[in-house]
Design an enzyme around this catalytic site. Structure first.
Site, mmCIF file in Angstrom:
data_model
loop_
_atom_site.group_PDB
_atom_site.id
_atom_site.type_symbol
_atom_site.label_atom_id
_atom_site.label_comp_id
_atom_site.label_asym_id
_atom_site.label_seq_id
_atom_site.Cartn_x
_atom_site.Cartn_y
_atom_site.Cartn_z
ATOM 1 N N LYS A 14 24.601 40.329 41.188
ATOM 2 C CA LYS A 14 24.877 40.026 42.606
ATOM 3 C C LYS A 14 25.329 41.280 43.356
ATOM 4 O O LYS A 14 24.853 41.551 44.446
ATOM 5 C CB LYS A 14 25.990 38.976 42.746
ATOM 6 N N ARG A 89 32.605 29.742 45.882
ATOM 7 C CA ARG A 89 32.503 29.347 44.475
ATOM 8 C C ARG A 89 32.924 27.898 44.256
ATOM 9 O O ARG A 89 32.805 27.389 43.141
ATOM 10 C CB ARG A 89 33.393 30.254 43.621
ATOM 11 N N ARG A 123 29.011 46.622 30.138
ATOM 12 C CA ARG A 123 29.251 46.983 31.541
ATOM 13 C C ARG A 123 30.444 47.932 31.674
ATOM 14 O O ARG A 123 31.469 47.754 31.034
ATOM 15 C CB ARG A 123 29.501 45.717 32.375
ATOM 16 N N ARG A 156 36.346 46.226 32.924
ATOM 17 C CA ARG A 156 37.155 45.177 33.563
ATOM 18 C C ARG A 156 37.761 44.290 32.484
ATOM 19 O O ARG A 156 37.075 43.895 31.552
ATOM 20 C CB ARG A 156 36.280 44.332 34.494
ATOM 21 N N ARG A 167 34.267 32.432 32.103
ATOM 22 C CA ARG A 167 33.727 32.609 33.457
ATOM 23 C C ARG A 167 32.375 31.902 33.584
ATOM 24 O O ARG A 167 32.059 31.345 34.634
ATOM 25 C CB ARG A 167 33.605 34.098 33.789
HETATM 26 P P1 AMP Z 1 33.546 38.611 40.503
HETATM 27 O O1 AMP Z 1 33.740 40.085 40.578
HETATM 28 O O2 AMP Z 1 32.849 38.057 41.702
HETATM 29 O O3 AMP Z 1 32.915 38.170 39.215
HETATM 30 O O4 AMP Z 1 35.028 37.952 40.538
HETATM 31 C C1 AMP Z 1 35.966 38.266 39.526
HETATM 32 C C2 AMP Z 1 37.007 37.176 39.450
HETATM 33 O O5 AMP Z 1 37.710 37.062 40.703
HETATM 34 C C3 AMP Z 1 36.455 35.775 39.188
HETATM 35 O O6 AMP Z 1 36.246 35.532 37.805
HETATM 36 C C4 AMP Z 1 37.561 34.898 39.773
HETATM 37 O O7 AMP Z 1 38.659 34.862 38.897
HETATM 38 C C5 AMP Z 1 37.989 35.698 41.014
HETATM 39 N N1 AMP Z 1 37.198 35.315 42.198
HETATM 40 C C6 AMP Z 1 36.262 36.066 42.849
HETATM 41 N N2 AMP Z 1 35.746 35.385 43.891
HETATM 42 C C7 AMP Z 1 36.341 34.161 43.890
HETATM 43 C C8 AMP Z 1 36.215 32.996 44.695
HETATM 44 N N3 AMP Z 1 35.327 32.931 45.711
HETATM 45 N N4 AMP Z 1 37.010 31.924 44.405
HETATM 46 C C9 AMP Z 1 37.899 31.961 43.390
HETATM 47 N N5 AMP Z 1 38.054 33.023 42.573
HETATM 48 C C10 AMP Z 1 37.287 34.129 42.818
#
Ligand code: AMP
Length: 185
Positions: A14, A89, A123, A156, A167
């Site tokens: 993404k 989400r 990654r 990360r 996740r």
């Molecule tokens: P990402 O980098 O988009 O994979 O986000 C990393 C982490 O941040 C996710 O696994 C969630 O814990 C949190 N997170 C990111 N975006 C959201 C969202 N829209 N709602 C809730 N938690 C989020």
């Protein structure tokens, strides 16, 4: 204002695709995950309150994430529109998006879970500019160093294999229904 939302499991690409769209169409790139990570590394009150959720692979609370997004939109009204990377989400988040202009385009990037697990294991992420690499598929020019800004790359915490599995579960349970809602439209 054009609002594009990107769906896809963690690590499906993404962020990479969003960066390309942002450049081509002059859009704001709103990555809620990137905002949350920078709040955590700055150890703000907001960051501290979200840290435990993120390290377990759970979603951060809707109310906090919604505040982040509405605040961002308020401060960035100059671009042609917004690309949401990792938002909405949950159903509650999707409802808020309806109040701030709705969704013009919803894109889904589909990658099998096995491929996700493999990708995430290799990654590497830049903590400063958020660029991502893969040790085999997309390595930086100099091992361990970001091509874009020269910062040392890291892993990360939520890319640890057991957290990735959680996740993925959260994605299938909570976010895929939101994606199906847009698909039906
Ligand atoms: P990402 O980098 O988009 O994979 O986000 C990393 C982490 O941040 C996710 O696994 C969630 O814990 C949190 N997170 C990111 N975006 C959201 C969202 N829209 N709602 C809730 N938690 C989020």
């Amino acid at each position: 204002m054009l609002n594009i939302v990107l769906f896809g499991a963690p690590g499906c690409g993404k962020g990479t695709q969003a960066a390309k769209l942002v450049e081509k169409y002059n859009l704001n790139h709103i990555s809620t995950g990137a905002v949350i990570r920078s709040e955590i590394s700055a150890q703000t009150e907001l960051g501290k309150s979200m840290e435990a959720y993120i390290s377990r692979g759970e979603l951060a609370p809707d109310s906090l994430v919604i505040d982040i997004v509405t605040d961002y939109i308020d401060r960035h009204r100059d671009a042609n529109g917004n690309i949401f990377d990792g938002f909405p989400r949950t159903v509650a988040q999707a409802k808020v998006l309806e109040t701030i202009g709705g969704v013009d385009v919803a894109l889904a990037i589909e990658v099998p879970d096995e491929a996700i697990v493999h990708r995430m294991a290799g990654r590497r992420t830049c903590p400063k500019c958020n660029a991502t690499y893969h040790i085999v598929n997309n390595p930086p020019a100099t091992e361990g160093v970001c091509d874009k800004c020269g910062e040392s790359l890291g892993i990360r915490r939520d890319d640890a294999p057991e957290v990735v599995l959680q996740r993925l579960r959260v994605y299938h349970d909570q976010t895929e229904p939101v994606m199906h809602h847009y698909a039906a439209k």
